[in-house]
Design a protein around this motif. Structure first.
Motif, PDB file in Angstrom:
ATOM      1  N   SER A 314      28.546  36.391  -5.158  1.00  0.00           N
ATOM      2  CA  SER A 314      28.074  37.371  -5.953  1.00  0.00           C
ATOM      3  C   SER A 314      28.335  37.056  -7.497  1.00  0.00           C
ATOM      4  O   SER A 314      28.958  36.142  -7.736  1.00  0.00           O
ATOM      5  N   ASP A 315      27.811  37.905  -8.280  1.00  0.00           N
ATOM      6  CA  ASP A 315      27.876  37.615  -9.774  1.00  0.00           C
ATOM      7  C   ASP A 315      29.369  38.112 -10.153  1.00  0.00           C
ATOM      8  O   ASP A 315      29.738  37.630 -11.231  1.00  0.00           O
ATOM      9  N   TRP A 316      30.219  38.464  -9.217  1.00  0.00           N
ATOM     10  CA  TRP A 316      31.374  38.908  -9.779  1.00  0.00           C
ATOM     11  C   TRP A 316      32.396  37.678  -9.680  1.00  0.00           C
ATOM     12  O   TRP A 316      33.660  37.583 -10.201  1.00  0.00           O
ATOM     13  N   TYR A 317      32.130  36.646  -9.118  1.00  0.00           N
ATOM     14  CA  TYR A 317      33.018  35.362  -8.719  1.00  0.00           C
ATOM     15  C   TYR A 317      32.970  34.700 -10.173  1.00  0.00           C
ATOM     16  O   TYR A 317      31.819  34.278 -10.558  1.00  0.00           O
ATOM     17  N   GLY A 318      33.985  34.268 -10.698  1.00  0.00           N
ATOM     18  CA  GLY A 318      33.999  33.326 -11.948  1.00  0.00           C
ATOM     19  C   GLY A 318      35.375  33.606 -12.619  1.00  0.00           C
ATOM     20  O   GLY A 318      36.061  34.588 -12.366  1.00  0.00           O
ATOM     21  N   TYR A 325      36.634  43.445 -14.478  1.00  0.00           N
ATOM     22  CA  TYR A 325      36.783  42.888 -13.231  1.00  0.00           C
ATOM     23  C   TYR A 325      36.113  41.573 -12.738  1.00  0.00           C
ATOM     24  O   TYR A 325      35.149  41.227 -13.371  1.00  0.00           O
ATOM     25  N   ARG A 326      36.906  40.965 -12.100  1.00  0.00           N
ATOM     26  CA  ARG A 326      36.267  39.392 -11.611  1.00  0.00           C
ATOM     27  C   ARG A 326      36.956  39.210 -10.328  1.00  0.00           C
ATOM     28  O   ARG A 326      37.992  39.680  -9.691  1.00  0.00           O
ATOM     29  N   VAL A 327      36.289  38.148  -9.456  1.00  0.00           N
ATOM     30  CA  VAL A 327      36.787  37.720  -8.216  1.00  0.00           C
ATOM     31  C   VAL A 327      37.367  36.325  -8.591  1.00  0.00           C
ATOM     32  O   VAL A 327      36.470  35.636  -9.104  1.00  0.00           O
ATOM     33  N   GLY A 328      38.555  36.036  -8.122  1.00  0.00           N
ATOM     34  CA  GLY A 328      38.953  34.878  -8.417  1.00  0.00           C
ATOM     35  C   GLY A 328      39.115  33.813  -7.618  1.00  0.00           C
ATOM     36  O   GLY A 328      39.362  32.536  -7.717  1.00  0.00           O
ATOM     37  N   GLY A 329      38.973  34.030  -6.314  1.00  0.00           N
ATOM     38  CA  GLY A 329      38.988  33.322  -5.167  1.00  0.00           C
ATOM     39  C   GLY A 329      39.358  33.833  -3.844  1.00  0.00           C
ATOM     40  O   GLY A 329      38.739  35.054  -3.634  1.00  0.00           O
ATOM     41  N   VAL A 330      40.112  33.012  -2.837  1.00  0.00           N
ATOM     42  CA  VAL A 330      40.297  33.504  -1.494  1.00  0.00           C
ATOM     43  C   VAL A 330      41.729  33.655  -1.217  1.00  0.00           C
ATOM     44  O   VAL A 330      42.556  33.137  -1.700  1.00  0.00           O
ATOM     45  N   LYS A 331      41.840  34.761  -0.234  1.00  0.00           N
ATOM     46  CA  LYS A 331      43.127  35.214   0.244  1.00  0.00           C
ATOM     47  C   LYS A 331      43.286  34.909   1.772  1.00  0.00           C
ATOM     48  O   LYS A 331      42.359  35.421   2.466  1.00  0.00           O
ATOM     49  N   VAL A 332      44.130  34.207   2.151  1.00  0.00           N
ATOM     50  CA  VAL A 332      44.512  33.946   3.638  1.00  0.00           C
ATOM     51  C   VAL A 332      45.860  34.168   3.899  1.00  0.00           C
ATOM     52  O   VAL A 332      46.725  33.974   3.085  1.00  0.00           O
ATOM     53  N   THR A 333      46.185  35.177   4.991  1.00  0.00           N
ATOM     54  CA  THR A 333      47.370  35.564   5.432  1.00  0.00           C
ATOM     55  C   THR A 333      47.601  34.689   6.639  1.00  0.00           C
ATOM     56  O   THR A 333      46.889  34.875   7.651  1.00  0.00           O
TER      57      THR A 333
END
Length: 586
Positions: A314-318, A325-333
């Motif tokens: 989406s346009d929120w990533y970057g 607000y922004r999306v920064g990456g991936v989370k894995v648990t």
């Protein structure tokens, strides 16, 4: 060998000639002259003076004053140097002995859950709450249900923060305990780790858990003795997706209200950049909707749970924020909670949970290595930053097994993949972390909240190296600190206190060799936190040209007696030069 890029990063972070090439690799800085051109001077909007100023800038560690213009730091220097920037319209802020510092950047937290912490029943143990027993927990939930109307916004009677390691009974509350709160309404108590929840009989009915419900992969529905009937205690992936779904506002208006309560709490502790450390798609949608409708008063960066990575398209990533607000990456648990004994270890716990045998060593969240390897490969291929929740040393091993082939295939680059928590990281794993350029975002508050408990769980020799921040730095690993709020209150002065002192609840010092200096501990929640988020050019220090993200503190954490660091309170939080929160005068 460390790459040149990592060498430069370490020089930047540590601010010392840790490596031989630091002194010749550090770029030259422009002189901090406030004068623009030969004849024109841009007048400052605000000048701060009259108290200690922590710049976190090795090029200018001491300053008498800071000038702010148009949301940026215009100049840092002496009053005489900044005087030409003033005019009758310049606001002069006399600190009156209080301390000015960069705004705080938490290495890992959950801003979406902070509003629930703010409005729900406080089930924390002292010093953050009053719950010492299951009777106290029941009473707190009953009192909240009687005094608050927020259960109508949420649909549940709920509270957060109970700690079985502190409760007198040394166990989790069951459905029978919570049925004392209500049998008509669903009731939920969320564990301080965020990895467990206890619900009453009505809650089990609402969720749909019965004797016929199988345990989900990566989770356990605890059962009554000699029966398959749920006892109300839910572990890991039997709990987390459930409470994220159930303990949620019912309307957009309620969602906005809850978000604002959480933001108010964060800003009251000096946050100018917050994180959502595990954003399922519904959480991302909630954050994006708030950004669109209102706009965040501080910056919020989220990391999307690997189960559905569509927000990364989406346009929120970057790297750039949209309305805060922004999306920064991936989370894995990869595993669970050490204090809850679900962290995945290579050796058994000395004190296994009730119902487990002497060989119990926790368990993985993703048993199949190939799943993790594929996620990391996808992240490397797309240039996504990865944050991995790992607590047990077996989970750290799994993280290393996943990153190593991707690093070999795609090359190292400047990726800043982050190990989150790492309580039981073995010291022999640190060289591999350094080699793979893994950042360590540690949780040193464990030393106070659960240090004595860790000694019982894994023994004194291993417990002294929980959150091994000094050892990590000594191996050349960039580090940050975090609160994991709402696991605990988002109090970064408490984090700094724990990082510097490593004192347990019983007053013992746990691993003095893992202590940081006050200067290092402060960098871990400012400049180094900004670096972890790829924002070191914009935030984290009081440096000319950076954003004017500031905090005013009641005292100087670098000079106060170390055991009093957690007495320091935030008096004012300033984002892009504008006050977003101010403590009311007593």
């Amino acid at each position: 060998m460390l790459t040149n890029r990592l060498t430069l990063a370490l020089c930047f972070l540590l601010g010392t000639p840790l490596l031989a090439s630091c002194q010749r690799s550090e770029p030259e800085r422009a002189p901090p002259s406030p004068v623009v051109g030969a004849s024109a001077v841009e007048v400052a909007d605000t000048i701060y003076f009259g108290g200690p100023i922590i710049t976190v800038d090795e090029a200018a560690p001491a300053a008498e004053a800071v000038a702010v213009r148009a949301g940026r730091i215009q100049a840092v220097g002496t009053m005489a140097e900044l005087e030409p920037l003033t005019s009758p319209d310049t606001q002069r802020i006399d600190l009156k002995g209080r301390t000015l510092a960069p705004g705080f950047v938490d290495g890992h937290m959950h801003i979406n859950g902070l509003g629930l912490q703010a409005i729900g029943a406080n089930l924390l143990a002292p010093p953050d709450g009053e719950v010492r027993s299951i009777d106290d927990l029941v009473e707190s939930l009953q009192q909240w249900a009687g005094e608050s109307n927020d259960d109508e916004r949420i649909g549940w009677i709920f509270g957060m923060g109970f700690d079985d390691a502190i409760l007198e009974e040394r166990r989790f509350p069951t459905r029978d305990d919570l049925d004392r709160v209500s049998t008509d309404k669903p009731v939920m108590a969320i564990h301080i780790s965020g990895h467990f929840a206890s619900v009453n009989s009505k809650g089990l009915e609402v969720i749909g858990y019965t004797a016929d419900t199988p345990d989900p992969e990566g989770g356990i529905i605890q059962r009554r003795p000699g029966s398959m009937e749920p006892n109300g205690v839910l572990e890991e992936l039997a709990a987390i997706p459930v409470y994220m779904r159930e303990i949620s506002p019912r309307t957009p208006e309620d969602a906005r209200y809850v978000m604002e309560q959480g933001l108010e709490l964060a800003m009251s502790f000096g946050y100018t950049t917050a994180q959502e450390g595990r954003a399922f798609v519904n959480i991302h949608n909630n954050l994006a909707a708030y950004a669109d409708a209102v706009g965040f008063p501080i910056d919020v960066v989220s990391y999307i749970d690997y189960a559905d990575l569509s927000p990364l398209s989406s346009d929120w990533y970057g790297k750039g924020y949209q309305n805060g607000y922004r999306v920064g990456g991936v989370k894995v648990t990869l595993d669970g909670s050490p204090q809850g004994r679900t962290a995945w270890r290579t050796e058994p716990y000395l004190l296994p949970p009730e119902g487990q045998g002497p060989d119990y060593a926790g368990y993985p969240a993703i048993p199949d290595d190939q799943v993790v390897i594929d996620i990391v490969d996808q992240a490397y291929r797309n240039g996504w930053q990865v944050l991995m929740h790992v607590n047990g040393d077996a989970a750290v091993d799994q993280m290393i097994r996943a990153i190593r082939p991707a690093q070999k295939k795609y090359g190292p680059g400047d990726r800043r993949h982050v190990l989150v928590h790492g309580q039981y990281t073995r010291l022999d794993q640190l060289p591999e972390m350094a080699e793979l350029q893994i950042v360590g975002s540690f949780f040193p508050m464990h030393t106070f909240y659960w240090g004595d408990w860790h000694v019982e769980l894994i023994g004194p020799d291993k417990a002294r190296h929980i959150s091994p921040v000094r050892s990590a730095l000594d191996h050349g690993i960039p580090i940050t600190s975090h609160t994991d709020a709402p696991v605990v209150l988002p109090n970064l002065m408490q984090v700094m206190w724990a990082t510097v002192n490593r004192v347990t609840r019983s007053g013992k010092i746990l691993g003095p060799e893992e202590r940081l200096t006050p200067e290092e501990a402060f960098k871990a929640v400012t400049l180094w936190g900004a670096w972890q988020h790829f924002e070191e050019d914009e935030k984290g220090s009081l440096t000319r040209g950076k954003r004017a993200d500031l905090v005013i503190l009641s005292d100087n954490p670098l000079t106060i007696e170390p055991m009093r660091i957690n007495d320091i309170v935030v008096l004012e939080t300033i984002k892009d030069g504008q006050t977003v929160w101010r403590r009311e005068a007593p």
